[in-house]
Design a protein around this motif. Structure first.
Motif, short mmCIF file in Angstrom:
data_model
loop_
_atom_site.label_atom_id
_atom_site.label_comp_id
_atom_site.label_asym_id
_atom_site.label_seq_id
_atom_site.Cartn_x
_atom_site.Cartn_y
_atom_site.Cartn_z
N LEU A 50 -12.25 6.15 14.24
CA LEU A 50 -12.57 4.72 14.22
C LEU A 50 -13.25 4.35 12.90
O LEU A 50 -12.91 3.35 12.26
N GLU A 51 -14.21 5.16 12.47
CA GLU A 51 -14.92 4.87 11.23
C GLU A 51 -13.99 4.89 10.02
O GLU A 51 -14.10 4.06 9.12
N ASN A 52 -13.05 5.86 10.02
CA ASN A 52 -12.08 5.93 8.93
C ASN A 52 -11.32 4.62 8.78
O ASN A 52 -11.08 4.15 7.68
N VAL A 53 -10.95 4.03 9.94
CA VAL A 53 -10.20 2.78 9.89
C VAL A 53 -11.13 1.63 9.46
O VAL A 53 -10.76 0.78 8.66
N LEU A 54 -12.36 1.65 9.99
CA LEU A 54 -13.29 0.56 9.68
C LEU A 54 -13.65 0.50 8.20
O LEU A 54 -13.87 -0.59 7.66
N VAL A 55 -13.72 1.66 7.54
CA VAL A 55 -14.05 1.66 6.11
C VAL A 55 -13.02 0.85 5.32
O VAL A 55 -13.32 0.26 4.29
N ALA A 56 -11.79 0.78 5.87
CA ALA A 56 -10.73 0.07 5.15
C ALA A 56 -10.86 -1.45 5.25
O ALA A 56 -10.15 -2.17 4.55
N ALA A 57 -11.78 -1.94 6.09
CA ALA A 57 -11.93 -3.40 6.24
C ALA A 57 -12.29 -4.02 4.89
O ALA A 57 -13.14 -3.51 4.17
N GLU A 58 -11.61 -5.10 4.60
CA GLU A 58 -11.76 -5.75 3.29
C GLU A 58 -12.94 -6.71 3.29
O GLU A 58 -13.15 -7.45 4.25
N GLY A 59 -13.75 -6.70 2.22
CA GLY A 59 -14.82 -7.69 2.04
C GLY A 59 -15.88 -7.70 3.13
O GLY A 59 -16.31 -8.75 3.59
N HIS A 60 -16.33 -6.51 3.56
CA HIS A 60 -17.30 -6.43 4.65
C HIS A 60 -18.71 -6.78 4.15
O HIS A 60 -19.22 -6.10 3.28
N ALA B 293 -4.06 1.80 6.10
CA ALA B 293 -3.30 0.88 5.26
C ALA B 293 -3.15 -0.48 5.93
O ALA B 293 -3.31 -1.52 5.30
N ILE B 294 -2.90 -0.45 7.26
CA ILE B 294 -2.72 -1.73 7.97
C ILE B 294 -4.06 -2.47 8.07
O ILE B 294 -4.14 -3.68 7.89
N MET B 295 -5.13 -1.70 8.32
CA MET B 295 -6.46 -2.32 8.37
C MET B 295 -6.76 -2.99 7.03
O MET B 295 -7.38 -4.05 6.98
N VAL C 169 -14.00 -4.11 14.51
CA VAL C 169 -13.79 -3.08 15.53
C VAL C 169 -12.61 -3.47 16.43
O VAL C 169 -11.79 -2.63 16.80
N GLU C 170 -12.51 -4.76 16.76
CA GLU C 170 -11.37 -5.23 17.56
C GLU C 170 -10.05 -4.91 16.85
O GLU C 170 -9.13 -4.35 17.44
N ARG C 171 -10.00 -5.28 15.57
CA ARG C 171 -8.76 -5.04 14.82
C ARG C 171 -8.46 -3.55 14.74
O ARG C 171 -7.31 -3.12 14.87
N ALA C 172 -9.53 -2.75 14.52
CA ALA C 172 -9.33 -1.31 14.38
C ALA C 172 -8.75 -0.71 15.66
O ALA C 172 -7.81 0.08 15.61
N PHE C 173 -9.28 -1.12 16.83
CA PHE C 173 -8.74 -0.58 18.09
C PHE C 173 -7.31 -1.04 18.32
O PHE C 173 -6.48 -0.28 18.81
N VAL D 251 0.84 -1.19 0.00
CA VAL D 251 0.00 0.00 0.00
C VAL D 251 0.88 1.24 0.00
O VAL D 251 1.93 1.27 0.62
N ARG D 252 0.42 2.26 -0.71
CA ARG D 252 1.17 3.48 -0.80
C ARG D 252 0.35 4.62 -0.22
O ARG D 252 -0.85 4.70 -0.46
N THR D 253 0.96 5.50 0.55
CA THR D 253 0.24 6.68 1.04
C THR D 253 0.73 7.89 0.27
O THR D 253 1.81 7.87 -0.31
#
Lengths: 371, 264
Positions: free
Chosen positions: B108-118, B177-179, B141-145, B93-95
């Motif tokens: 938190l929502e910003n990170v959750l949007v990155a979850a793959e295949g929700h 990116a990590i999410m 949510v666990e992973r995001a925190f 991933v590139r930033t």
């Protein structure tokens, strides 16, 4: 003398129709950022399904009682609308099964057709941005209004009158009461649906696309699909609002003219004002704003605008009181939007986050990862 | 036989390997047979004066540009011709220089949007069939925190992204990116426009992520003095070529590097 029960029924119906319509717009514009200024055309779909399609089918089924063949009934109920609907209104109260079937048919078909029109409109929505898209949707809505007005098979033979919907709630014995109960139930269902959607990962994704399309794309999201889905689902609810409006003999004055169901002030600009007032992407805010504004302004103003207009003594400066009465609503709309933007630009209840899980549950998970 | 073993070891130790990359823009050679190897789980710095080919190299590695010659190997796989989003799926991933958060969404929502295949992102079922996605969401949510506490944004989870500082927004980009599943993050000038205190905080986090979680970082940076002490390895480029590589102190004091900056 004002009959309070009747007025309450009317206002409840108005609030229900406006809430469903504003919530639908909120999904498209507030959550997803699509500037839909064509909301009236999706609303009109509901009106046409009730006044045209459901009415035709009811006439075909009741053709023996109407004394015509089924083929004639299909045509005559539109071309000789007033006459045949009056005769239908004598038959329908004795046919609760047919009436209920036509109400359900209208709901389902209008939402499907509304969704289809939303899907069609989503093609420019994927290619145009901002102002251009708003203009395109507004002109599409106006274009369809003109087309519908002068197409006999859609709006009947008298353009200024349009269609008259039969009283599908006649079988209840108290149509005004039961139509407003029905409207209220539809509004509550819409509210529950919109709350649930806002507080889901889908709602979160819509809001993310609105905030930054490129960033959403970089995270692997299909932005085109999100905008299309918002147009389809949002427009289906706008058509639902049109059905609720057109089934109600009070609000329509029993006539569905293209001028009234495609009216851009009533069904596009007012929902925008209510959404901005309540708060973009704030379902609760939109609900609260609709309730307050419709109850205090639209309801009483629609009913008493002539009396209110007389209070201003505009005839002294040469303005006709009747015209001024009609303009009163537009003036209020403008003043209201200005006031909101000046005092509370984010609306009475600002956009909440998408609570996909209960806040306590999220806090419980959070505690586990406290550094 | 011996060569083969050495080659496999090399593939295991290096996530990104470029072989003789050539990229031309008209008559200008932006990349002139560039060979680099990014060590796995380490922080690698890329420096060089303006126009030396740094950003072109990053664009070729992340798939935004195709090279005329040469190959890009990622985790042993030839990805030279893969489109960017396919590379994202592999964990690369590139930033960007300017962070692009979802401003009205919470951290938190910003990170959750990155979850793959929700499964909950299907708008036709999300509102009605909540039970279909609740377990996935709880796990997300666990992973995001977990990620938020690693990047140091734990305290800010409920705050809208519009309230974050420039440095915090870069941390949020890393978190997303990590999410998203990234194990290799390429950052284009993360320190640009961030005040020195926050640059140190940002790089402290980057170091922790690399040491303790094995995330590989490849970072372009102009503010070398601020960040040199955090990196494990460095490359210097000039005129489309790698002119020095090695430990950061060695590269920064290399005569050719000094000359490339001073001689312009």
């Amino acid at each position: 003398m004002v009959n309070l029960a009747v007025m309450a029924e009317q206002i409840i119906s108005f609030i229900a129709v406006y809430y469903i319509l504003s919530a639908s717009l909120n999904m498209k514009a507030g959550m997803t950022g699509i500037p839909d200024f064509g909301q009236a055309m999706f609303f009109a779909v509901g009106g046409i399904v009730v006044g045209n399609l459901a009415t035709r089918i009811a006439a075909v089924i009741a053709a023996p009682e109407l004394g015509v063949t089924r083929g004639e009934a299909w045509k005559l109920v539109i071309t000789q609308n007033t006459d045949f609907v009056a005769r239908l209104n004598e038959i329908l109260p004795h046919k609760p099964g047919l009436s209920i079937a036509m109400i359900l048919f209208s709901l389902v078909i209008a939402m499907i057709l509304g969704g289809l029109l939303g899907w069609l409109a989503s093609y420019p929505a994927l290619r145009l941005r901002g102002d251009y898209l708003a203009i395109m949707l507004l002109t599409a809505s106006e274009g369809l209004r003109v087309l519908a007005t002068y197409t006999v098979s859609i709006m009947g033979s008298t353009p200024t009158v349009g269609l008259t919907a039969p009283n599908f709630f006649g079988f209840t014995g108290n149509a005004p009461l039961w139509t407003s109960v029905f409207a209220l139930i539809m509004a509550l269902l819409t509210y529950v649906y919109m709350e649930s959607f806002h507080n889901s990962p889908g709602g979160r994704l819509f809001r993310a696309v609105r905030d930054d399309e490129e960033s959403a794309e970089a995270l692997g999201k299909d932005v085109a699909k999100v905008r299309r889905d918002a147009m389809i689902i949002g427009s289906a609810f706008a058509a639902l609002a049109g059905v609720v409006f057109s089934l109600n003999p009070w609000t329509t004055g029993s006539s569905i003219a293209a001028q009234s169901i495609f009216d851009r002030v009533f069904w596009t600009f007012w929902p925008w004002a209510l959404m901005i007032l309540g708060g973009m992407a704030s379902n609760r805010g939109v609900g609260l704003a609709t309730t307050i504004v419709v109850a205090l302004l639209i309801g009483p103003i629609r009913l008493y605008k002539q009396d209110i207009a007389r209070l201003f003594h505009v005839q002294a400066v040469g303005i006709d009181v009747g015209y001024f009465a009609n303009a009163l609503e537009y003036i209020l709309l403008g003043v209201l939007i200005l006031l909101v933007l000046l005092i509370r630009p984010r609306g009475i209840i600002p956009e909440p986050p998408s609570w996909t899980l209960k806040k306590d549950k999220i806090k419980e998970i959070a505690r586990k990862y406290q550094a | 036989m011996g060569l083969q073993v050495a080659r496999e070891e090399e593939l295991q130790e290096h996530v990104i390997i470029t072989e003789n990359l050539v990229k031309r823009f008209g008559g200008i050679v932006a990349l002139d047979r560039v060979n680099i190897r990014i060590p796995k789980g380490k922080i690698t710095l890329l420096i060089g004066p303006n126009g030396s080919g740094k950003t072109t190299l990053v664009n070729v590695i992340s798939g935004f540009l195709l090279p005329e010659e040469g190959r890009v190997i990622f985790k042993g796989k030839d990805i030279t011709r893969l489109p960017p989003h396919e590379r994202v799926k592999l964990g690369l991933v590139r930033t960007f220089q300017i962070p692009k958060p979802f401003l009205n969404l919470t951290v938190l929502e910003n990170v959750l949007v990155a979850a793959e295949g929700h499964p909950g992102e299907n708008p036709y079922t999300a509102a009605v069939l909540r039970s279909k996605w609740i377990p996935f969401e709880e796990e997300a949510v666990e992973r995001a925190f977990d990620i938020l506490s690693w990047v140091g944004l734990y305290q800010k989870w409920e705050v809208p992204a519009s309230d974050l500082s420039g440095g915090q927004l870069k941390l949020l980009e890393i978190a997303r990116a990590i999410m998203k599943g990234a194990d290799t993050i390429i950052m284009d000038e993360p320190a640009a426009g961030v005040n020195p205190t926050l640059v140190h905080e940002l790089f402290d986090r980057i170091v922790r992520l690399s040491r303790e979680r094995g995330v590989t970082f490849f970072i372009i940076e102009h503010r070398i003095g601020l960040v040199a002490k955090y990196v494990d390895y460095a490359y210097a480029m000039n005129m489309g070529r790698v002119i020095a590589e090695g430990p950061p102190d060695y590269v920064l004091n290399h005569p050719d590097v000094l000359e490339s900056y001073l001689g312009g």
